[in-house]
Motif scaffolding. Structure first.
Motif, PDB file in Angstrom:
ATOM      1  N   SER A 146       0.833  -1.195   0.000  1.00  0.00           N
ATOM      2  CA  SER A 146       0.000   0.000   0.000  1.00  0.00           C
ATOM      3  C   SER A 146       0.870   1.249   0.000  1.00  0.00           C
ATOM      4  CB  SER A 146      -0.914   0.014   1.227  1.00  0.00           C
ATOM      5  OG  SER A 146      -0.157   0.245   2.401  1.00  0.00           O
ATOM      6  N   PHE A 147       0.304   2.336  -0.482  1.00  0.00           N
ATOM      7  CA  PHE A 147       1.025   3.601  -0.492  1.00  0.00           C
ATOM      8  C   PHE A 147       1.398   4.009   0.925  1.00  0.00           C
ATOM      9  CE2 PHE A 147       0.756   8.425  -0.998  1.00  0.00           C
ATOM     10  CZ  PHE A 147       2.029   8.525  -1.515  1.00  0.00           C
ATOM     11  N   ALA A 148       0.510   3.775   1.881  1.00  0.00           N
ATOM     12  CA  ALA A 148       0.784   4.127   3.281  1.00  0.00           C
ATOM     13  C   ALA A 148       1.994   3.359   3.809  1.00  0.00           C
ATOM     14  CB  ALA A 148      -0.438   3.845   4.145  1.00  0.00           C
ATOM     15  N   GLU A 149       2.087   2.066   3.477  1.00  0.00           N
ATOM     16  CA  GLU A 149       3.232   1.266   3.913  1.00  0.00           C
ATOM     17  C   GLU A 149       4.522   1.781   3.298  1.00  0.00           C
ATOM     18  OE1 GLU A 149       1.799  -3.268   4.628  1.00  0.00           O
ATOM     19  OE2 GLU A 149       1.487  -2.498   2.591  1.00  0.00           O
ATOM     20  N   ALA A 150       4.470   2.138   2.016  1.00  0.00           N
ATOM     21  CA  ALA A 150       5.659   2.647   1.343  1.00  0.00           C
ATOM     22  C   ALA A 150       6.132   3.953   1.966  1.00  0.00           C
ATOM     23  CB  ALA A 150       5.373   2.847  -0.148  1.00  0.00           C
ATOM     24  N   LEU A 151       5.197   4.796   2.359  1.00  0.00           N
ATOM     25  CA  LEU A 151       5.568   6.057   3.006  1.00  0.00           C
ATOM     26  C   LEU A 151       6.264   5.796   4.340  1.00  0.00           C
ATOM     27  CD1 LEU A 151       2.382   8.244   2.382  1.00  0.00           C
ATOM     28  CD2 LEU A 151       4.561   8.358   1.161  1.00  0.00           C
ATOM     29  N   GLN A 152       5.737   4.839   5.091  1.00  0.00           N
ATOM     30  CA  GLN A 152       6.321   4.518   6.388  1.00  0.00           C
ATOM     31  C   GLN A 152       7.744   3.982   6.254  1.00  0.00           C
ATOM     32  OE1 GLN A 152       3.578   1.746   8.143  1.00  0.00           O
ATOM     33  NE2 GLN A 152       2.022   3.300   8.587  1.00  0.00           N
ATOM     34  N   GLN A 153       8.025   3.300   5.146  1.00  0.00           N
ATOM     35  CA  GLN A 153       9.335   2.684   4.935  1.00  0.00           C
ATOM     36  C   GLN A 153      10.344   3.631   4.299  1.00  0.00           C
ATOM     37  OE1 GLN A 153       8.373  -0.719   2.517  1.00  0.00           O
ATOM     38  NE2 GLN A 153       7.043  -1.620   4.084  1.00  0.00           N
ATOM     39  N   SER A 154       9.926   4.825   3.918  1.00  0.00           N
ATOM     40  CA  SER A 154      10.820   5.756   3.232  1.00  0.00           C
ATOM     41  C   SER A 154      11.915   6.267   4.168  1.00  0.00           C
ATOM     42  CB  SER A 154      10.025   6.937   2.665  1.00  0.00           C
ATOM     43  OG  SER A 154       9.386   7.663   3.703  1.00  0.00           O
ATOM     44  N   ASP A 155      13.050   6.593   3.582  1.00  0.00           N
ATOM     45  CA  ASP A 155      14.224   7.035   4.339  1.00  0.00           C
ATOM     46  C   ASP A 155      13.952   8.384   5.008  1.00  0.00           C
ATOM     47  OD1 ASP A 155      16.681   7.739   5.309  1.00  0.00           O
ATOM     48  OD2 ASP A 155      17.706   7.745   3.371  1.00  0.00           O
ATOM     49  N   PRO A 156      13.936   8.434   6.341  1.00  0.00           N
ATOM     50  CA  PRO A 156      13.624   9.697   7.022  1.00  0.00           C
ATOM     51  C   PRO A 156      14.691  10.769   6.835  1.00  0.00           C
ATOM     52  CG  PRO A 156      14.338   8.051   8.610  1.00  0.00           C
ATOM     53  CD  PRO A 156      14.186   7.338   7.298  1.00  0.00           C
ATOM     54  N   ALA A 157      15.914  10.344   6.494  1.00  0.00           N
ATOM     55  CA  ALA A 157      17.002  11.302   6.354  1.00  0.00           C
ATOM     56  C   ALA A 157      17.173  11.809   4.928  1.00  0.00           C
ATOM     57  CB  ALA A 157      18.312  10.658   6.820  1.00  0.00           C
ATOM     58  N   GLY A 158      16.476  11.202   3.968  1.00  0.00           N
ATOM     59  CA  GLY A 158      16.653  11.580   2.567  1.00  0.00           C
ATOM     60  C   GLY A 158      15.662  12.631   2.103  1.00  0.00           C
ATOM     61  N   GLN A 159      15.856  13.062   0.869  1.00  0.00           N
ATOM     62  CA  GLN A 159      14.905  13.962   0.225  1.00  0.00           C
ATOM     63  C   GLN A 159      13.712  13.139  -0.246  1.00  0.00           C
ATOM     64  OE1 GLN A 159      16.821  16.904  -2.555  1.00  0.00           O
ATOM     65  NE2 GLN A 159      18.588  15.577  -2.245  1.00  0.00           N
ATOM     66  N   LYS A 160      12.495  13.667  -0.056  1.00  0.00           N
ATOM     67  CA  LYS A 160      11.297  12.918  -0.405  1.00  0.00           C
ATOM     68  C   LYS A 160      10.336  13.811  -1.174  1.00  0.00           C
ATOM     69  CE  LYS A 160      10.599  11.526   3.957  1.00  0.00           C
ATOM     70  NZ  LYS A 160      10.096  10.745   5.107  1.00  0.00           N
ATOM     71  N   TYR A 161       9.942  13.336  -2.365  1.00  0.00           N
ATOM     72  CA  TYR A 161       9.106  14.141  -3.253  1.00  0.00           C
ATOM     73  C   TYR A 161       7.926  13.336  -3.776  1.00  0.00           C
ATOM     74  CZ  TYR A 161      13.311  17.016  -3.223  1.00  0.00           C
ATOM     75  OH  TYR A 161      14.385  17.773  -2.829  1.00  0.00           O
ATOM     76  N   LEU A 162       6.821  14.041  -4.003  1.00  0.00           N
ATOM     77  CA  LEU A 162       5.619  13.454  -4.571  1.00  0.00           C
ATOM     78  C   LEU A 162       5.260  14.229  -5.836  1.00  0.00           C
ATOM     79  CD1 LEU A 162       3.148  11.413  -3.660  1.00  0.00           C
ATOM     80  CD2 LEU A 162       1.939  13.578  -3.362  1.00  0.00           C
TER      81      LEU A 162
END
Length: 234
Positions: A146-162
């Protein structure tokens, strides 16, 4: 150069995995004494000499040429919704691998038209693209989540874009993304991300970005995003 891939290859006597052995014997018509170029998908380059070969087995003598310390000075994760037409999704995997990607995470979203994928088949597409583009690093493919799971697994220290169509005065990716480090870019399905999903992404510290003034198909958006990030780091 024709590349072979074997994740378990090591110096000395070695048996190629069955699929690559068949390709060497039946397609390329390799013979005893012929040289092969191999990668292990983890930055290792090898040269080997065919010691014996048949329809079922290819034994080789392997020499390590070099080992790359890293694929690049940056890394990229692509969150992307599989397309209804699986050929288009395979095209995403092929082209982003050629450009340079580290991790591809297929996602289920509110507007997703495809609810399942064959990971084994898609991994073969990535492997083929890695070899065709003469790279030694094999991108990883995540299981559909799920998109929600993928968001939770994203690198908290990296750049994140949608990549989002519903934002106001959304900055362009190439003017926002910084070279170096880890970048996660999320690309939605044909119908785009829903407002609720956009809010969820913001709560996970994702920033809205635009990929240009035109409305892009999912596969075009994914490749454009990955290429933009790569260009910023070349």
């Amino acid at each position: 150069m024709q590349l072979f891939y074997d994740p378990d290859v090591q110096r000395g006597p070695h048996a190629l995995r069955a699929e690559e052995a068949r390709h060497a014997f039946q397609v390329l018509r390799k013979r005893v004494g012929d040289e092969l170029n191999l990668v292990d998908g983890k930055g290792g380059w090898y040269k080997a000499t065919v010691a014996s070969i048949s329809k079922r087995e290819c034994l080789i003598d392997v020499t390590l040429l070099r080992r790359e310390a890293a694929r690049a000075s940056y890394s990229t994760t692509l969150l992307v919704a599989p397309t209804k037409n699986i050929d288009r999704f395979e095209w995403i995997l092929e082209k982003t691998t050629e450009i340079g990607i580290d991790f591809i995470q297929p996602i289920l979203t509110q507007h997703s038209e495809r609810k399942n994928i064959r990971t084994d088949r898609l991994e073969r597409v990535i492997e083929s693209a890695m070899k065709q583009s003469l790279q030694a690093w094999l991108p990883a493919l995540g299981n559909l989540c799920s998109f929600a799971e993928a968001l939770q697994q994203s690198d908290p220290a990296g750049q994140k874009y949608l990549a989002y169509l519903g934002g106001q005065n959304t900055p362009q990716l190439h003017r926002t993304c910084r070279p170096g480090g880890h970048v996660t870019i999320a690309v939605g399905p044909e119908g785009g991300f829903s407002p609720a999903e956009a809010e969820l992404a913001v709560s996970a510290d994702f920033n809205f970005v635009s990929l240009g003034p035109q409305r892009l198909r999912t596969e075009t958006a994914a490749i454009t995003a990955v290429h933009t990030i790569a260009q910023l780091n070349w």
